[in-house]
Enzyme design. Structure first.
Site, mmCIF file in Angstrom:
data_model
loop_
_atom_site.group_PDB
_atom_site.id
_atom_site.type_symbol
_atom_site.label_atom_id
_atom_site.label_comp_id
_atom_site.label_asym_id
_atom_site.label_seq_id
_atom_site.Cartn_x
_atom_site.Cartn_y
_atom_site.Cartn_z
ATOM 1 N N HIS A 171 1.503 -1.250 -0.007
ATOM 2 C CA HIS A 171 0.416 -0.257 0.327
ATOM 3 C C HIS A 171 0.656 0.896 0.202
ATOM 4 O O HIS A 171 1.956 1.279 0.163
ATOM 5 C CB HIS A 171 -1.286 -0.225 1.052
ATOM 6 N N CYS A 193 5.763 5.779 5.360
ATOM 7 C CA CYS A 193 4.689 4.701 4.255
ATOM 8 C C CYS A 193 4.243 6.167 3.099
ATOM 9 O O CYS A 193 3.279 5.431 2.505
ATOM 10 C CB CYS A 193 3.654 4.916 5.452
ATOM 11 N N HIS A 249 -1.636 -10.056 -2.151
ATOM 12 C CA HIS A 249 -1.212 -10.447 -3.130
ATOM 13 C C HIS A 249 -1.561 -9.016 -4.000
ATOM 14 O O HIS A 249 -1.808 -9.175 -5.609
ATOM 15 C CB HIS A 249 -0.765 -11.257 -4.456
ATOM 16 N N GLU A 307 -0.081 -4.658 11.559
ATOM 17 C CA GLU A 307 -0.107 -4.075 10.354
ATOM 18 C C GLU A 307 1.621 -4.929 10.053
ATOM 19 O O GLU A 307 2.647 -4.788 8.897
ATOM 20 C CB GLU A 307 0.443 -2.664 10.122
#
Lengths: 166, 166, 166, 166, 166, 166
Positions: A33, A42, A92, A152
């Site tokens: 992400h 991030c 995936h 996470e």
């Protein structure tokens, strides 16, 4: 050789029928992400081995003739729901917000094999909130989605609790 | 209150000086990758929470005047090397092979915040092999890189061993 | 936005072709067993959540046109072999030695839904030895079964290593 | 109801007798220590939840009349040795080197309920080396101490291997 | 190549703004302590690898222009608070009660590199209670300290919950 | 050398006396079971490494003269209760429902070394409910059984909470 015959004078079928038990199953998926506009690393595309814990609550089935006798919900049935609604979609894959500009989104969708465009910033908090909607809608009425925990990384996670949002 | 005074007649400084001990430290990084040409979902960009175990072997320092007395290598020094050579490069990055065509590579480098283009298919096997080169070159001569273990998911990993490659 | 272009002068296709890497995958199964003649509680039928780690060694595939490029063996292929040879046989089963007397064995086979009668005492040591035979015979010639680790409880395990038995 | 009768043509008593298997058991102890002269926070008295993995190698017992049939060593026997030699000595203790000056050692021995004074700097490396001596001397001749792994923190450990020190 | 465009008719910004999510981060520190007057081995100075889980609850930030968009609190900010208030104070320290007599306390403070004298018996229960005060006072008003979990050993822990103490 | 003298103006004995803390301890047992009438592999006798987490809540003892000063309950006392009531009964046993027909139960009791016949289907849900009764009746009045978590496999568990059943 010993055999223990256990008698429960205070523990009977009625207790089971009215007792509330929570059951939890763990799932994994491997996802990338990026956080649009974030002021740290991030903001880059990166990935995690997500671990999702799904907790239901309900009364164990009280009918001895039911193959699910003594279960809140068969773990196999729960597994099928979560696999279809969450794992198949997000495993995936790379997940990005719809708020990226058009050009970048086109790039994403052509550069990635499997891009999931969502209506929110894909933080751990928002993912677990989204997952609560996806799972709740597929559960039978006899059980309640009690909570979700989404790791996470190995040492950070977000949680959604029904009791926090009623 | 008790005090145990332990005497080792057979355990002395010479033993420590000539004994070989292995020391291991664990590291984490969050990375995305894609496997060009793979016939499965790993061909898509996706991510993992990688766990890397770095194992050194050597003799514990035998000089009582040395602050590192009794250590093969100070874990803090090892930590600095692995953070600089591996974690800073691969954490919060997406890693793809140089063999992707030019157009796609350009897309990758513009679409991702932090793309690492490597000369190999970034499987877990090749990553651990690459890491062995990167770490070996930075270690002091007093220790040997014994092995590396790289977890790609919670239940699968690749390992490089010096003894397999000599 | 940054892009790191990594060049390895000392890291090329030849290195990959001749490098030996080990790969490991973890499996689980839920099994009951009993140890005939043992002088402790393990003589009773009881159960464990077994965890099996299968380690292969070999050279990563060196042909860029091969979908398994960069892999010692595709984890999916390894998974299929171990599931067929080990998990399908031993999961949700009770395993006892052929040495139990006839009457008891008949009782076992009628009382249990899925009894596996083996030619050995089903200790963790013998199970891991048996598994090494079962897995070895199904692996392609390009890889070698390096070792097996079988956890019987959360804090005890047995291991078979090819190098110990050559 | 199904019963699987398994026949091993290539797997017999002789194989078991000559096969080498490794067995491992995990132990825990809660210990404080201080590193004299170290140039970092470990010079202070502090503590760890140590985890010790003891690995033996040997042939599983091959006599069906022996209660330990099929075992390299009964885990209960191993447990008793390690508890007596290691856990009872080091659990809930503070370990310091004999090299501290006399005044400080007297303070330690009076201030602490259970002080263990050792002839070495109590690093993880030296502790695991010391433990190898303590355990080896108590094992029966039929098994060999293969290796020890000592976790000092959740993500760092030292190991002693017989094969490194022969 | 596939792209999944996900539309949530029932999942919008308003939901995020009013949803309560809990976030948790794990911390470690290595500490020694002693329990004055306890009738067991914990009266001795010994140590543990403590693991602290800090759980906050709040609404994810709902402003797309905020770099923390979609987060209850940036894990990096939480990390800084807990490191300053807890880890820096208690890591590599020995913690004892002020109730030790003067002579012993002077010995502790001279014999230990880093002694923390607290106003309470440093059990796991009291430590977690103390930590709740230390962390609460540093959090921004937008989040609430929901709970703390403190592992003293690998298999025992104490917890403080705001809801138990309101 | 540094000594930190910590003063809590807002943290005193009264706070401890009225604060509620939860304490948890983990237990293990190795058990076989079979689910009568279930429509899946769990109808066969098979086994699991069960992990049981027992959580109590209460006020830490507030009397400095009490050896348990600062504890909700001494973990050693909790350990003794759970070992006697749960682990000794269910470890290395096979658990089946009384509803099996007489012939099969006789077979079970003669074929197994240690059979526990219970009045319910031994699902994870019903086991945890049964355990809550067994433990509650043995606890001192100063503490409350807050909850139980029972892992049947590494990634699935059932929980009983007092608050769900009041």
């Amino acid at each position: 050789m010993s055999t223990i015959l256990v008698n429960f004078t205070c523990y009977n079928l009625l207790d089971i029928m009215t007792s509330v038990i929570r059951v939890t199953k763990e799932f994994h998926f491997e996802m990338a992400h990026a956080l649009l506009g974030y002021d740290g690393p991030c903001k880059n595309v990166h990935g995690h081995s997500y671990r999702l814990f799904v907790t239901l609550s309900g009364n164990p089935v009280d009918d001895p003739g039911n193959p699910k006798y003594g279960m809140v919900m068969d773990f196999t049935d729960l597994k099928n729901i979560v696999r279809n609604e969450i794992v198949k979609v997000f495993d995936h894959a790379v997940v990005v917000s719809r708020s990226f500009d058009r050009e970048k989104k086109e790039m994403f969708t052509s550069a990635f094999g499997n891009a999931v465009i969502v209506d929110y910033q894909p933080t751990c908090e928002n993912l677990v909130l989204d997952f609560s909607d996806r799972i709740k809608s597929k559960l039978p009425k006899s059980v309640k989605l009690h909570s979700l925990r989404l790791y996470e990384t190995a040492n950070s996670f977000a949680e959604w609790f029904a009791s926090d949002n009623e």
